[in-house]
Write a protein that holds these residues in place. Structure first.
Motif, PDB file in Angstrom:
ATOM      1  N   ALA A  63      47.819 126.554  68.446  1.00 30.08           N
ATOM      2  CA  ALA A  63      46.751 126.128  67.544  1.00 30.08           C
ATOM      3  C   ALA A  63      45.706 125.304  68.274  1.00 30.08           C
ATOM      4  CB  ALA A  63      47.339 125.311  66.391  1.00 30.08           C
ATOM      5  N   THR A  64      44.590 125.117  67.605  1.00 35.44           N
ATOM      6  CA  THR A  64      43.585 124.144  68.025  1.00 35.44           C
ATOM      7  C   THR A  64      42.732 123.810  66.816  1.00 35.44           C
ATOM      8  OG1 THR A  64      42.054 123.598  69.818  1.00 35.44           O
ATOM      9  CG2 THR A  64      41.718 125.712  68.716  1.00 35.44           C
ATOM     10  N   ASP A  65      41.797 122.869  66.991  1.00 38.21           N
ATOM     11  CA  ASP A  65      40.827 122.518  65.952  1.00 38.21           C
ATOM     12  C   ASP A  65      39.451 122.967  66.429  1.00 38.21           C
ATOM     13  OD1 ASP A  65      42.418 120.567  64.060  1.00 38.21           O
ATOM     14  OD2 ASP A  65      42.831 119.845  66.083  1.00 38.21           O
ATOM     15  N   GLN A  66      39.013 124.120  65.963  1.00 44.85           N
ATOM     16  CA  GLN A  66      37.701 124.633  66.336  1.00 44.85           C
ATOM     17  C   GLN A  66      36.920 124.851  65.044  1.00 44.85           C
ATOM     18  OE1 GLN A  66      36.865 124.815  69.482  1.00 44.85           O
ATOM     19  NE2 GLN A  66      35.124 126.172  69.695  1.00 44.85           N
ATOM     20  N   GLU A  67      36.215 123.806  64.608  1.00 43.34           N
ATOM     21  CA  GLU A  67      35.536 123.842  63.314  1.00 43.34           C
ATOM     22  C   GLU A  67      34.107 124.345  63.405  1.00 43.34           C
ATOM     23  OE1 GLU A  67      35.726 120.096  61.337  1.00 43.34           O
ATOM     24  OE2 GLU A  67      37.906 119.947  61.447  1.00 43.34           O
ATOM     25  N   GLY A  68      33.526 124.360  64.594  1.00 39.64           N
ATOM     26  CA  GLY A  68      32.102 124.628  64.711  1.00 39.64           C
ATOM     27  C   GLY A  68      31.320 123.326  64.621  1.00 39.64           C
ATOM     28  N   GLY A  69      30.039 123.386  64.965  1.00 38.27           N
ATOM     29  CA  GLY A  69      29.239 122.175  64.969  1.00 38.27           C
ATOM     30  C   GLY A  69      29.567 121.309  66.171  1.00 38.27           C
ATOM     31  N   SER A  70      29.215 120.021  66.064  1.00 41.86           N
ATOM     32  CA  SER A  70      29.346 119.127  67.213  1.00 41.86           C
ATOM     33  C   SER A  70      30.276 117.956  66.956  1.00 41.86           C
ATOM     34  CB  SER A  70      27.958 118.605  67.620  1.00 41.86           C
ATOM     35  OG  SER A  70      27.296 118.014  66.520  1.00 41.86           O
ATOM     36  N   VAL A  71      31.131 118.049  65.920  1.00 41.47           N
ATOM     37  CA  VAL A  71      32.063 116.957  65.630  1.00 41.47           C
ATOM     38  C   VAL A  71      33.468 117.316  66.095  1.00 41.47           C
ATOM     39  CG1 VAL A  71      33.044 115.456  63.853  1.00 41.47           C
ATOM     40  CG2 VAL A  71      30.666 116.182  63.676  1.00 41.47           C
ATOM     41  N   VAL A  72      34.053 118.360  65.531  1.00 41.68           N
ATOM     42  CA  VAL A  72      35.421 118.757  65.877  1.00 41.68           C
ATOM     43  C   VAL A  72      35.390 120.162  66.469  1.00 41.68           C
ATOM     44  CG1 VAL A  72      37.756 119.172  65.030  1.00 41.68           C
ATOM     45  CG2 VAL A  72      36.413 117.277  64.096  1.00 41.68           C
ATOM     46  N   TYR A  73      35.490 120.221  67.775  1.00 37.21           N
ATOM     47  CA  TYR A  73      35.542 121.490  68.494  1.00 37.21           C
ATOM     48  C   TYR A  73      36.332 121.243  69.780  1.00 37.21           C
ATOM     49  CZ  TYR A  73      31.978 119.386  71.441  1.00 37.21           C
ATOM     50  OH  TYR A  73      31.310 118.542  72.283  1.00 37.21           O
ATOM     51  N   ARG A  74      36.979 122.247  70.288  1.00 41.95           N
ATOM     52  CA  ARG A  74      37.809 122.090  71.488  1.00 41.95           C
ATOM     53  C   ARG A  74      37.392 123.012  72.627  1.00 41.95           C
ATOM     54  NH1 ARG A  74      38.884 117.590  69.185  1.00 41.95           N
ATOM     55  NH2 ARG A  74      40.429 117.629  67.516  1.00 41.95           N
ATOM     56  N   MET A  75      37.094 124.280  72.307  1.00 41.84           N
ATOM     57  CA  MET A  75      36.782 125.246  73.371  1.00 41.84           C
ATOM     58  C   MET A  75      35.398 124.968  73.939  1.00 41.84           C
ATOM     59  SD  MET A  75      38.494 128.722  73.677  1.00 41.84           S
ATOM     60  CE  MET A  75      37.472 129.881  72.819  1.00 41.84           C
ATOM     61  N   PRO A  76      35.305 124.664  75.229  1.00 43.57           N
ATOM     62  CA  PRO A  76      34.000 124.388  75.836  1.00 43.57           C
ATOM     63  C   PRO A  76      33.286 125.687  76.213  1.00 43.57           C
ATOM     64  CG  PRO A  76      35.718 124.146  77.470  1.00 43.57           C
ATOM     65  CD  PRO A  76      36.410 124.503  76.188  1.00 43.57           C
ATOM     66  N   SER A  77      32.099 125.554  76.780  1.00 44.32           N
ATOM     67  CA  SER A  77      31.371 126.700  77.317  1.00 44.32           C
ATOM     68  C   SER A  77      32.283 127.467  78.284  1.00 44.32           C
ATOM     69  CB  SER A  77      30.124 126.198  78.056  1.00 44.32           C
ATOM     70  OG  SER A  77      29.425 127.259  78.617  1.00 44.32           O
ATOM     71  N   PRO A  78      32.261 128.792  78.223  1.00 49.32           N
ATOM     72  CA  PRO A  78      31.267 129.666  77.609  1.00 49.32           C
ATOM     73  C   PRO A  78      31.536 130.048  76.160  1.00 49.32           C
ATOM     74  CG  PRO A  78      32.777 130.997  78.876  1.00 49.32           C
ATOM     75  CD  PRO A  78      33.209 129.561  79.070  1.00 49.32           C
ATOM     76  N   ALA A  79      32.416 129.354  75.460  1.00 49.73           N
ATOM     77  CA  ALA A  79      32.675 129.672  74.061  1.00 49.73           C
ATOM     78  C   ALA A  79      31.375 129.579  73.264  1.00 49.73           C
ATOM     79  CB  ALA A  79      33.717 128.721  73.480  1.00 49.73           C
ATOM     80  N   THR A  80      31.217 130.462  72.302  1.00 49.11           N
ATOM     81  CA  THR A  80      30.020 130.480  71.473  1.00 49.11           C
ATOM     82  C   THR A  80      29.958 129.224  70.612  1.00 49.11           C
ATOM     83  OG1 THR A  80      30.119 132.890  71.391  1.00 49.11           O
ATOM     84  CG2 THR A  80      28.720 131.800  69.769  1.00 49.11           C
ATOM     85  N   GLN A  81      28.847 128.509  70.704  1.00 51.21           N
ATOM     86  CA  GLN A  81      28.648 127.314  69.877  1.00 51.21           C
ATOM     87  C   GLN A  81      28.031 127.742  68.554  1.00 51.21           C
ATOM     88  OE1 GLN A  81      26.288 125.181  72.906  1.00 51.21           O
ATOM     89  NE2 GLN A  81      27.868 123.608  72.844  1.00 51.21           N
ATOM     90  N   LEU A  82      28.756 127.462  67.481  1.00 50.00           N
ATOM     91  CA  LEU A  82      28.367 127.950  66.158  1.00 50.00           C
ATOM     92  C   LEU A  82      28.082 126.791  65.214  1.00 50.00           C
ATOM     93  CD1 LEU A  82      31.079 130.653  66.220  1.00 50.00           C
ATOM     94  CD2 LEU A  82      28.664 131.183  65.816  1.00 50.00           C
ATOM     95  N   PRO A  83      27.302 127.041  64.169  1.00 45.43           N
ATOM     96  CA  PRO A  83      27.039 125.974  63.208  1.00 45.43           C
ATOM     97  C   PRO A  83      28.331 125.492  62.551  1.00 45.43           C
ATOM     98  CG  PRO A  83      25.570 127.841  62.850  1.00 45.43           C
ATOM     99  CD  PRO A  83      26.625 128.290  63.817  1.00 45.43           C
ATOM    100  N   GLY A  84      28.380 124.201  62.231  1.00 48.54           N
ATOM    101  CA  GLY A  84      29.488 123.658  61.470  1.00 48.54           C
ATOM    102  C   GLY A  84      29.331 123.952  59.988  1.00 48.54           C
TER     103      GLY A  84
END
Length: 605
Positions: free
Chosen positions: A139-160
């Motif tokens: 598991a991980t916490d990948q919510e989108g946005g800039s508060v709770v995210y774990r996967m760094p670049s090159p992962a797609t940065q998406l709106p929260g």
């Protein structure tokens, strides 16, 4: 439902379809058909009958491991678990799950997509060659946005969530979750602790804020359901959190124990609808909150440790049959009153199945074993949780297919189609709140722009994006989160040599940052003359409470690079602002007075 202030909001507010052993998580899946569900359960029960007590108890725990490779020693593994490598942790404790974090927590599980996929395969290999030979939930916490995210670049940065809610698009919410899930699944992460199903009706909420889809229970319900469809389509399990709703608190459960003072009627009309929608959509997991809700439990136990909330409400009244996970048991809301040998036992007694990040794992595990052996927790109660956990793994195809292709991870994470879709989604979220004198869009004739305010990387990035435009000159001058008098004076002097100033703000709730950033905005406004002063809140839309007289104000809900790139495009009219506020913005000095209502959003004339 009218949307004005928190008080008025409170007053006015009203599975997966999978065959046995098949990895069939579909986009529009409702709860699984009864026959398929029964077959999965029967197989899970058969597996449980062959397990030892120690193996069953191990399945309850979700642990963190330190390092980027399964066989690489890390001193923190030795400190916490008495073994050296992540694989050794799995072999020693035989947990049911692992949760990944990035370097900010120190676990440092992410470097590249191929590396993360190899780590997942190595941990699965360790699990399948020890004990009961059961695959892991990773598991991980990948919510989108800039508060709770774990996967760094090159992962797609998406709106929260709140950004997506500004677009009012269920299609966009589904697509964002689908992209997230596809990238997670490619690196071996099969469980995302998302989406947040909290209804944020408190502008001073330090724990949720933009992690919520907003203040409207109906909108939150629609977008929670859409997100779950997206996670399933992308191939990753979803978890609705934080039950029974963390949206009206001014205490952060990471550091303290919040109290939700909603009545039963308010809970039913405000907090519970998104969870009902998640359950109806077949959500895999519901994650509990470390919050006290006296209306639901007069004994004032945190929800995670409350039988009336977890078993009575979630399991029995709402009819949820999937996995109930605790929020992290190392958070202040859990550790404040519950030591490491008490918290896991109380959570199980309440009805939770999955014990996430129990501190002092050896102590926690021994406490649960002792509780089962002395009858504090019955064997039947333990078996019920393990059956649910194994059924979850069966439905998601982890028994026949626990491994991922490491080369495919490189091709999937951050691929061009995902990046293009993410950029388009983000463009539809930016909200123009004030535009006095029709300052925006900015003319494309030659101008010099001072970019200042919060965030060195953000200020530099926006300045570079503006300077890259034809006939535009920009210079960056970051001030930090709480600019002092000298920094403010330097900004005023620098503004004298520019035609426009753009101030990025991130005025955290319940702090003095807002006062300091307001002083910067006000000083620039007073020195501006006829020159435009543009303010962009790059996280919470509520920042304007601190400087309500600013003439031009936008909110991005996030300070990721795609959000800031979208901001620049909208400043110059390349794309129109279409976002609408998913929350009302109350006045700072009088929360009963509304500065901007729910649904507000300007367009260019």
């Amino acid at each position: 439902m009218p949307h004005t202030t928190r008080r008025q909001v409170l007053g006015a507010a009203a599975g997966t379809a999978a065959a046995l052993g098949m990895n069939a998580v579909h986009a529009d899946a409702a709860p699984p058909p009864a026959a398929a569900s029964r077959r999965v359960r029967e197989r899970a029960e058969a597996l449980v009958r062959r397990m030892t007590l120690e193996e069953k108890v191990g399945q309850l725990f979700v642990v963190e491991v330190y390092g980027q490779a399964a066989d690489a020693p890390h001193s923190k593994n030795r400190e916490l678990y008495g073994v050296d490598t992540p694989a050794d942790v799995i072999k020693e404790y035989r947990p049911g799950g692992v949760i990944y974090f990035d370097a900010r927590r120190g676990t440092d599980n992410f470097r590249t997509p191929r590396q993360t996929a190899a780590l997942s395969n190595g941990l699965q290999r360790a699990a399948l060659h020890s004990g009961a030979r059961l695959p892991l939930l990773i598991a991980t916490d990948q919510e989108g946005g800039s508060v709770v995210y774990r996967m760094p670049s090159p992962a797609t940065q998406l709106p929260g969530n709140m950004a997506l809610a500004a677009s009012r698009s269920r299609t966009d919410a589904r697509r964002a979750a689908e992209i997230t899930a596809a990238e997670l699944a490619s690196v071996g992460i099969n469980q995302d602790y998302a989406p947040s199903a909290d209804v944020n009706v408190n502008a001073d909420n330090p724990a949720i804020g933009v992690r919520s889809f907003g203040s409207d229970p109906e909108l939150c319900s629609q977008l929670v359901a859409a997100s779950i469809r997206g996670f399933h389509r992308g191939g990753t399990a979803a978890a609705a959190k934080h039950f029974p709703g963390h949206g009206d608190t001014d205490t952060d459960s990471h550091t303290g124990l919040p109290v939700i003072h909603h009545s039963l009627d308010e809970l039913d009309r405000i907090d519970l609808p998104p969870f009902r929608a998640a359950i109806a959509q077949g959500v895999d997991t519901v994650l509990s909150a470390h919050i006290v809700v006296p209306a639901l439990d007069p004994a004032k136990r945190p929800a995670t440790m409350s039988p009336p909330i977890i078993t009575g409400l979630l399991r029995e009244k709402l009819g949820f049959r999937g996995v109930i996970a605790t929020d992290a048991l190392d958070m202040g809301g859990a550790t404040e009153d519950f030591p490491p040998d008490i918290a896991p036992v109380r959570a199980l007694q309440a009805g939770c199945d999955q014990l996430v990040l129990a501190p002092q794992l050896d102590t926690a595990r021994k406490a649960v074993l002792k509780a089962v052996r002395d009858g504090t927790i019955t064997q039947a109660r333990l078996d019920a949780s393990v059956v649910r956990l194994l059924a979850h793994k069966l439905r998601h195809g982890l028994f026949p297919r626990p491994y991922v292709q490491e080369s495919r991870a490189e091709r999937t994470v951050g691929k061009r189609r995902h990046l293009l879709d993410g950029s388009a989604l983000t463009d539809r979220t930016i909200t123009l709140v004030k535009n006095e004198g029709d300052v925006l869009p900015l003319p494309t004739t030659r101008r010099s722009v001072l970019v200042t305010g919060w965030g060195t990387d953000q200020v530099d990035g926006v300045s570079a994006a503006i300077a890259a435009r034809t006939d535009q000159y920009a210079s960056p001058l970051s001030t930090g989160s709480a600019p002092d008098a000298d920094q403010i004076a330097a900004c005023v002097r620098a503004f004298a040599d520019h035609d426009v100033v753009l101030v990025l703000t991130n005025a955290a709730v319940a702090s003095d940052r807002g006062t300091a950033q307001a002083a910067l905005v006000e000083a620039l406004r007073k020195s501006a003359g006829n020159r435009p002063v543009i303010v962009a809140a790059v996280q919470n839309p509520y920042d304007i409470r601190h400087f309500p007289d600013t003439p031009t104000y936008l909110t991005t809900y996030s300070h990721t690079t795609p959000s800031l790139d979208s901001l620049v495009r909208i400043l110059y009219g390349d794309t129109p602002p279409t976002g609408r506020l998913p929350v009302p913005i109350p006045a700072l000095d009088d929360p009963t007075r509304t500065l901007f209502p729910y649904g507000h959003g300007l367009r260019y004339s």
